[in-house]
Design an enzyme around this catalytic site. Sequence first.
Site, PDB file in Angstrom:
ATOM      1  N   ASP A   1       0.840  -1.205   0.000  1.00 45.01           N
ATOM      2  CA  ASP A   1       0.000   0.000   0.000  1.00 45.01           C
ATOM      3  C   ASP A   1       0.875   1.255   0.000  1.00 45.01           C
ATOM      4  O   ASP A   1       0.364   2.379  -0.064  1.00 45.01           O
ATOM      5  CB  ASP A   1      -1.023  -0.010   1.142  1.00 45.01           C
ATOM      6  CG  ASP A   1      -0.394  -0.061   2.520  1.00 45.01           C
ATOM      7  OD1 ASP A   1       0.850  -0.153   2.627  1.00 45.01           O
ATOM      8  OD2 ASP A   1      -1.154  -0.013   3.522  1.00 45.01           O
ATOM      9  N   SER A   2       2.209   1.064   0.000  1.00 43.20           N
ATOM     10  CA  SER A   2       3.121   2.186  -0.245  1.00 43.20           C
ATOM     11  C   SER A   2       2.851   2.799  -1.608  1.00 43.20           C
ATOM     12  O   SER A   2       3.360   3.881  -1.915  1.00 43.20           O
ATOM     13  CB  SER A   2       4.577   1.721  -0.151  1.00 43.20           C
ATOM     14  OG  SER A   2       4.788   0.598  -0.977  1.00 43.20           O
TER      15      SER A   2
ATOM     16  N   GLU B   1       9.505  -4.058  10.499  1.00 42.28           N
ATOM     17  CA  GLU B   1       9.952  -2.768   9.941  1.00 42.28           C
ATOM     18  C   GLU B   1      10.534  -1.836  10.997  1.00 42.28           C
ATOM     19  O   GLU B   1       9.936  -1.638  12.069  1.00 42.28           O
ATOM     20  CB  GLU B   1       8.763  -2.090   9.236  1.00 42.28           C
ATOM     21  CG  GLU B   1       9.139  -0.758   8.602  1.00 42.28           C
ATOM     22  CD  GLU B   1       8.131  -0.236   7.589  1.00 42.28           C
ATOM     23  OE1 GLU B   1       7.156  -0.955   7.269  1.00 42.28           O
ATOM     24  OE2 GLU B   1       8.329   0.897   7.114  1.00 42.28           O
TER      25      GLU B   1
ATOM     26  N   LYS C   1      -1.079  -9.386   3.171  1.00 43.99           N
ATOM     27  CA  LYS C   1      -0.305  -8.880   4.311  1.00 43.99           C
ATOM     28  C   LYS C   1      -1.159  -7.890   5.092  1.00 43.99           C
ATOM     29  O   LYS C   1      -1.864  -7.080   4.488  1.00 43.99           O
ATOM     30  CB  LYS C   1       0.984  -8.204   3.836  1.00 43.99           C
ATOM     31  CG  LYS C   1       1.769  -7.517   4.961  1.00 43.99           C
ATOM     32  CD  LYS C   1       3.188  -7.170   4.551  1.00 43.99           C
ATOM     33  CE  LYS C   1       3.364  -5.874   3.838  1.00 43.99           C
ATOM     34  NZ  LYS C   1       2.926  -4.669   4.592  1.00 43.99           N
TER      35      LYS C   1
ATOM     36  N   GLU D   1      -1.114  -5.294   8.735  1.00 47.08           N
ATOM     37  CA  GLU D   1      -0.347  -4.683   9.822  1.00 47.08           C
ATOM     38  C   GLU D   1      -1.095  -4.872  11.126  1.00 47.08           C
ATOM     39  O   GLU D   1      -2.316  -4.702  11.170  1.00 47.08           O
ATOM     40  CB  GLU D   1      -0.177  -3.177   9.558  1.00 47.08           C
ATOM     41  CG  GLU D   1       0.584  -2.865   8.275  1.00 47.08           C
ATOM     42  CD  GLU D   1       0.708  -1.367   8.006  1.00 47.08           C
ATOM     43  OE1 GLU D   1       0.331  -0.552   8.883  1.00 47.08           O
ATOM     44  OE2 GLU D   1       1.181  -1.017   6.922  1.00 47.08           O
TER      45      GLU D   1
ATOM     46  N   ASP E   1      -1.007  -6.148  -0.045  1.00 43.46           N
ATOM     47  CA  ASP E   1      -1.330  -5.493   1.225  1.00 43.46           C
ATOM     48  C   ASP E   1      -2.830  -5.308   1.393  1.00 43.46           C
ATOM     49  O   ASP E   1      -3.519  -4.906   0.444  1.00 43.46           O
ATOM     50  CB  ASP E   1      -0.695  -4.095   1.254  1.00 43.46           C
ATOM     51  CG  ASP E   1       0.543  -4.034   2.111  1.00 43.46           C
ATOM     52  OD1 ASP E   1       0.719  -4.910   2.992  1.00 43.46           O
ATOM     53  OD2 ASP E   1       1.345  -3.109   1.898  1.00 43.46           O
TER      54      ASP E   1
HETATM   55  O1  KIV Z   1       3.553  -1.093   1.610  1.00 41.79           O
HETATM   56  C1  KIV Z   1       4.741  -1.441   1.612  1.00 41.79           C
HETATM   57  O2  KIV Z   1       5.503  -1.159   0.698  1.00 41.79           O
HETATM   58  C2  KIV Z   1       5.219  -2.198   2.755  1.00 41.79           C
HETATM   59  C3  KIV Z   1       6.693  -2.338   2.887  1.00 41.79           C
HETATM   60  C4  KIV Z   1       7.239  -1.067   3.388  1.00 41.79           C
HETATM   61  C5  KIV Z   1       7.063  -3.492   3.744  1.00 41.79           C
HETATM   62  O3  KIV Z   1       4.464  -2.633   3.551  1.00 41.79           O
END
Ligand code: KIV
Length: 289
Positions: free
Chosen positions: A70-71, A207, A138, A140, A109
């Site tokens: 989600d970056s 992280e 993934k 968080e 994500d």
């Molecule tokens: O969204 C992302 O790119 C991430 C990485 C920073 C691990 O979660």
Amino acid sequence: MIPRKVAGNIANVATVAHNRGGMTKRKAITLNSLQEMHARGEKIAVLTCYDALFAAVLDASGVDVLLVGDSLGNVLQGRPDTLSVSVEDMVYHTQCVARGNESAWIVADMPFGSYQESPELAFRNAARLMKAGAHMVKLEGGDWATGIVRFLVDRGIPVCAHIGLTPQSVHALGGYRVQGRDDAAVQRLLQQAEELAAAGAALLVLELVPAAVGREVTKRLPIPVIGIGAGAECSGQVLVLHDMLGLTRSKLPRFVKNFLANAGAIDEAVRHYVGAVKSGAFPDTTHSY
Ligand code: KIV
């Protein structure tokens, strides 16, 4: 205007993608092969990826895992953080990556607000990402997320957990700061990591923690720990693609290394990254805390 070196590399990316037919195909990476790599001590090389063209290049350059992070909120959408990224955004970019990829493992994500409320909501949104082409999702979160992880895993969705600096909680954490700086925080991270693994998470992203914390979490867990700013002793490493290609214009954290600086082209930079992760050369102490 696109700088000449970058423009040259974009052309090169297209060539690499086009030539893939002539390249030796590697076997598809599966959850089993990731576990086998972990068991034999082979480091896992992960990069973020948001589109089909880069997926083809990273896959052909030996990246084991493509993370549709989600970056993309920061990198592609120009947002200050990841909070506004939607499930639709993630579905679209996961579909793009899946189209360009042949053999890498794809992790997508779960964006902010798509899973925190209930396991059922998490399942509905995770299913959308799996249908879009993800092999794993993934999310968080620490101990509060274990019930959600278990619910997804029990229903056939592999889960990567993410602890330490969790960017979706940036406002609660008071900014992008190193986590696990005192004993109590380290104990909390260790407990969260163990509980998430016990709940069925098959990978853990850790992280922005001191290298000693990365080492301890990795030593304690039966599953691969993928570090980002967590030192060299994790089971693998992940970076944001545009950061490691030196394209990001904002100030970068200490753990980022520009792999394009000493390479002639993007695919060569990616191969250097994969080699440096596999050999343990990256990250060194200058890229760790
Ligand atoms: O969204 C992302 O790119 C991430 C990485 C920073 C691990 O979660």
